[in-house]
Structure formats: structure tokens, C-alpha cells
Design an enzyme around this catalytic site. Structure first.
Site, PDB file in Angstrom:
ATOM      1  N   THR A 240       1.261  -1.285  -0.507  1.00  0.00           N
ATOM      2  CA  THR A 240       0.054   0.266  -0.485  1.00  0.00           C
ATOM      3  C   THR A 240       0.698   1.308  -0.367  1.00  0.00           C
ATOM      4  O   THR A 240       1.592   1.109   0.894  1.00  0.00           O
ATOM      5  CB  THR A 240      -0.751  -0.017   0.786  1.00  0.00           C
ATOM      6  OG1 THR A 240      -1.751  -1.472   1.047  1.00  0.00           O
ATOM      7  CG2 THR A 240      -1.714   1.051   1.556  1.00  0.00           C
ATOM      8  N   CYS A 328      26.138   5.647   7.162  1.00  0.00           N
ATOM      9  CA  CYS A 328      25.901   5.044   7.448  1.00  0.00           C
ATOM     10  C   CYS A 328      27.206   4.072   7.816  1.00  0.00           C
ATOM     11  O   CYS A 328      26.691   3.223   8.644  1.00  0.00           O
ATOM     12  CB  CYS A 328      25.365   4.339   5.969  1.00  0.00           C
ATOM     13  SG  CYS A 328      24.145   4.758   5.611  1.00  0.00           S
TER      14      CYS A 328
HETATM   15  C1  LIG Z   1      24.454   8.095  -2.318  1.00  0.00           C
HETATM   16  C2  LIG Z   1      23.170   7.365  -1.972  1.00  0.00           C
HETATM   17  N1  LIG Z   1      22.743   6.511  -2.080  1.00  0.00           N
HETATM   18  C3  LIG Z   1      21.578   5.258  -1.038  1.00  0.00           C
HETATM   19  C4  LIG Z   1      21.421   6.016  -0.249  1.00  0.00           C
HETATM   20  C5  LIG Z   1      21.192   5.418   0.607  1.00  0.00           C
HETATM   21  O1  LIG Z   1      19.351   6.704   0.553  1.00  0.00           O
HETATM   22  P1  LIG Z   1      17.836   5.879   1.843  1.00  0.00           P
HETATM   23  O2  LIG Z   1      18.578   6.682   2.968  1.00  0.00           O
HETATM   24  O3  LIG Z   1      17.236   6.780   1.023  1.00  0.00           O
HETATM   25  O4  LIG Z   1      17.858   4.632   1.545  1.00  0.00           O
HETATM   26  C6  LIG Z   1      22.247   7.695   0.929  1.00  0.00           C
HETATM   27  C7  LIG Z   1      21.891   7.472   1.382  1.00  0.00           C
HETATM   28  O5  LIG Z   1      22.650   8.480   2.422  1.00  0.00           O
HETATM   29  C8  LIG Z   1      23.503   8.406  -1.063  1.00  0.00           C
HETATM   30  O6  LIG Z   1      24.102   8.534  -0.631  1.00  0.00           O
END
Ligand SMILES: Cc1ncc(COP(=O)(O)O)c(C=O)c1O
Length: 398
Positions: A240, A328
Site C-alpha cells: 500500500t 551509515c
Molecule cells: C549516494 C547514496 N545512495 C543511497 C543512499 C541511501 O538512501 P536512503 O537513506 O534513502 O535509503 C544514500 C543515503 O545516504 C546516499 O547518499
């Protein structure tokens, strides 16, 4: 005494959601809560809103609305593009080409596919983080089914030569995916003119809400579904719909695309002053990423004999939010894979600071950072045994 101003310089990690965007979203949480798959009136309102957002995204990318699929964000879009093409084209070949500097959403997906029998080439980059189109051409074999190269790097801000890279993939009849999560709102994009078959984006990087993104899939691309279930998103992505999120994404991309020239001019000027100031006043510092071909708000500098994590804590203490690499990977002691790929030693890579400017920043913020940063670096160096050893050995010009 007034409150200390928070200086937010981590817009590559995420942005706040603009008021106009929130205002557009609210009715789809309150009044228009109908499930777009249902047949009654309020459901039709939701369906109309999704269609309108799809048209906004398509307009921003130069795509057809039917080529835009909503997802939960950049990570899902990257996973879908890569796994989807890999599994749907397995009979044609098992070779995928990407780069050493991709976001983990791409790199870890490729690692997963290696375990499934796919062969992955990780292209190197030069000292500025640029992929050489000649390296791409050399890497393509008869078994290559997909090339995935990011539009702009999230750590060092380098903007790749996407049109040229896409043209090479097209010439060899290989699908071309780009992770444009950091590029949207900073670089004008035209998927047709730029030879792009698939493109990932995520709303929270351009003043939209978190947890919603999109994947552009050019008509005719053979791709397997990633999320199985209901018939949503033209039967290609079940679940959804996150209607309010999708409405927010549509509004945010419309604003971000319209504002590119003004946004870039303002932010680039502030970033350049910050860079010049830091490099002129702080010894043993070097710029990471390309000097010109880079995102307008990206500052990434390595300070030798410094632990980046300590620098962040000191900056946080005075209300400055920055980062050492991608959010991350922060908290991990591994030096940034992106900085290592550009040729930095692990020691120098550890001492890097990424500040990413956005529309909340002011000239006064730049003054504050330039007033604080040299002192923070100098104090941390005074605490570093390696720095003192280098001074003693005459290995430094202090
Ligand atoms: C280049 C890049 N790809 C992918 C992502 C992941 O995106 P999302 O946080 O929306 O999953 C990020 C997030 O930091 C990013 O900078």
C-alpha cells in the site's frame, strides 16, 4: 542569554522537510486517507495525488510518468535496480560493473550478488574520485548486463561524467543505472539525453520526507520485481502506497529542481569561502574530491594527525553538526572506502571532515566554523603523539 545557534552542516546525511512540503502532505494523513486501490471517492483522491506526484518526478527527470516507481528510499531503489536486472537477465550474462566508491546500498547489494554467482568489477577512481570512461569501456565483456555508477558521491561530492559513461553502456547494449540520491536538486538531470536506463532518488536528501524514494525505469528494461505482493506501482512494486510521503516527494522534487540555479549559486559561494578559509589557515590539510566537478555544498578536507571522530565531538560541543564519512558508516572504525579509493592512506583518511551545506546555512555560520575549526584542529594535534613525533623528527613544517 540567547540560545546557541545550531549550525547544521550535514545535508548529505539528511535535510529537514520544507514547510510547503509538509503542508502538501498533511491532507493525505488526515482527510484523504483512502487506500488508492479501493473504488470509493476518498480512495480516488489518494490515487489522483499519487499520479500527480508521479508526473512531478517524471518532469524533473525528463521521463514519462509511467517510468517512475515509488519506493521506500534510495536503498530500496538501488537494491531493486541491481538485483532486479541481475535476476531478470541472468541468461544473458552474469557480469556487473560498478565502482569502488559507491554507497553501501550498491556495494553491499553487489557483494550479495557475488554469493549468488554474479561477477562484479569494481572500477577504480582517480585522486579526485572520477571514473575514467576508458576504464568502463575496457571492463565491458560479452557477459556484462549492467553498469551502476553513482551520479555524485555522498562523501567527497565528486560528480561523475554520467552522460559519457551512459553513452558507453548504451553503445555496448548494457543497462546503465545511476544512484542519483545526492545529485537531485544540485544538478539538472535529463535521463533521456544522458543515456540513463535506471535512476535512484530519495526524498530526504532534497528537503522532502524520509522513507520515500523512487526508481526511474526506462520503458522496455527487463527487470525482476523486488517486493512481491499486491498490484501497486503497475504490478512492479507491491505494498500500500505511502501516499503522504509520495505527495511530499513530488512537491520536494518540483521545488528542488526549480531552485537549482539560485540554490547552487548561494551554496557554492559559501562553500568556497569555507574551503578557502580552512585551507589557508590550517596547515597540513588537503581537499578531498574534485576541485570543480563537485556538489555545490560539499566540503571534504583531511587534516593530518587528527582523529575525525574527535573533531566531530568538539564541533558538536559548539553546536556544529558535521560528519567524517557517510552517516551509515560513522561509528565504525574503518576508514572511508571512498577516501581510500582516491589514494589516501588510512591515517589521513581517518582525519577527514565532511561538511555539507544546505539552504539553512548563512554567511554567519561560515564565519563561526572558520573561527572555531583552526583551534579545534590545533588542540587535537597538541594531544596527538604522532603529531609530536613528526615535529620532533622534522617531518613537519610547523
Ligand atoms: C549516494 C547514496 N545512495 C543511497 C543512499 C541511501 O538512501 P536512503 O537513506 O534513502 O535509503 C544514500 C543515503 O545516504 C546516499 O547518499
Amino acid at each position: 542569554m540567547g540560545e546557541k545557534r545550531l549550525i547544521y552542516m550535514d545535508h548529505a546525511a539528511t535535510t529537514y522537510t520544507k514547510k510547503e512540503v509538509v503542508d502538501a502532505m498533511v491532507p493525505y494523513i488526515t482527510e484523504h486517507f483512502g487506500n488508492p486501490s479501493s473504488v470509493y471517492g476518498i480512495a480516488r483522491e489518494s490515487k489522483k495525488a499519487i499520479d500527480a506526484a508521479r508526473a512531478q518526478v517524471a518532469e524533473a527527470l525528463g521521463a514519462e510518468p509511467g517510468e517512475v516507481y515509488f519506493t521506500s528510499g534510495g536503498s530500496e531503489s538501488d537494491n531493486w535496480a541491481i538485483k532486479g536486472v541481475a535476476f531478470a537477465n541472468r541468461k544473458r550474462g552474469n557480469h556487473i560493473i560498478t565502482t569502488q566508491i559507491e554507497h553501501h546500498a550498491v556495494l553491499h547489494t553487489c557483494r550479495f550478488l557475488e554469493k549468488e554467482g554474479f561477477e562484479i568489477t569494481y572500477l577504480p577512481v582517480d585522486q579526485y574520485g572520477l571514473v575514467d570512461p576508458k576504464d568502463l569501456e575496457k571492463a565491458i565483456t560479452e557477459k556484462t548486463i549492467l553498469v551502476s555508477i553513482m551520479y555524485a558521491n555522498n562523501e567527497i561530492g565528486t560528480i561523475e561524467s554520467i552522460t559519457d559513461l551512459g553513452a558507453i553502456a548504451r553503445k555496448h547494449k548494457v543497462y546503465f543505472h545511476t544512484d542519483a540520491v545526492q545529485a537531485i536538486g544540485n544538478v539538472p538531470i535529463d535521463v533521456k539525453a544522458q543515456n540513463i536506463d535506471m535512476l535512484s532518488l530519495s526524498a530526504h536528501k532534497f528537503y522532502g520526507p524520509k522513507g520515500v524514494g523512487a526508481l526511474y525505469i526506462k520503458k522496455g528494461v527487463r527487470i525482476e520485481n523486488l517486493i512481491h505482493g499486491g498490484a501497486q506501482e503497475q504490478k512492479r512494486r507491491a505494498g500500500t502506497e505511502n501516499i503522504a510521503g509520495i505527495v511530499g516527494l513530488g512537491k520536494a522534487i518540483e521545488l528542488a529542481t526549480a531552485e537549482i540555479p539560485a540554490h547552487n549559486a548561494k551554496i557554492r559561494a559559501m562553500r568556497d569561502r569555507l574551503l578557502r578559509g580552512a585551507l589557508e589557515t590550517i596547515p597540513h590539510a588537503r581537499l578531498n574530491g574534485h576541485p570543480e566537478q563537485r556538489l555545490p555544498g560539499n566540503f571534504n578536507v583531511s587534516f593530518e594527525y587528527i582523529e575525525g571522530e574527535s573533531m566531530l565531538l568538539w564541533l558538536d560541543d559548539v553546536g556544529i553538526c558535521g560528519s567524517t564519512g557517510s552517516a551509515c558508516t560513522s561509528g565504525s572504525l574503518e576508514p572511508s572506502h571512498v577516501l581510500l579509493a582516491t589514494g589516501l592512506s588510512p591515517e589521513v583518511a581517518h582525519g577527514s571532515l565532511r561538511l555539507t551545506l544546505g539552504d539553512v546555512n548563512t554567511e554567519q555560520d561560515i564565519d563561526t566554523v572558520l573561527a572555531v575549526l583552526p583551534d579545534v584542529v590545533s588542540r587535537l594535534r597538541q594531544m596527538s603523539p604522532l603529531y609530536h613525533k613528526a615535529v620532533k623528527d622534522g617531518a613537519l613544517n610547523v
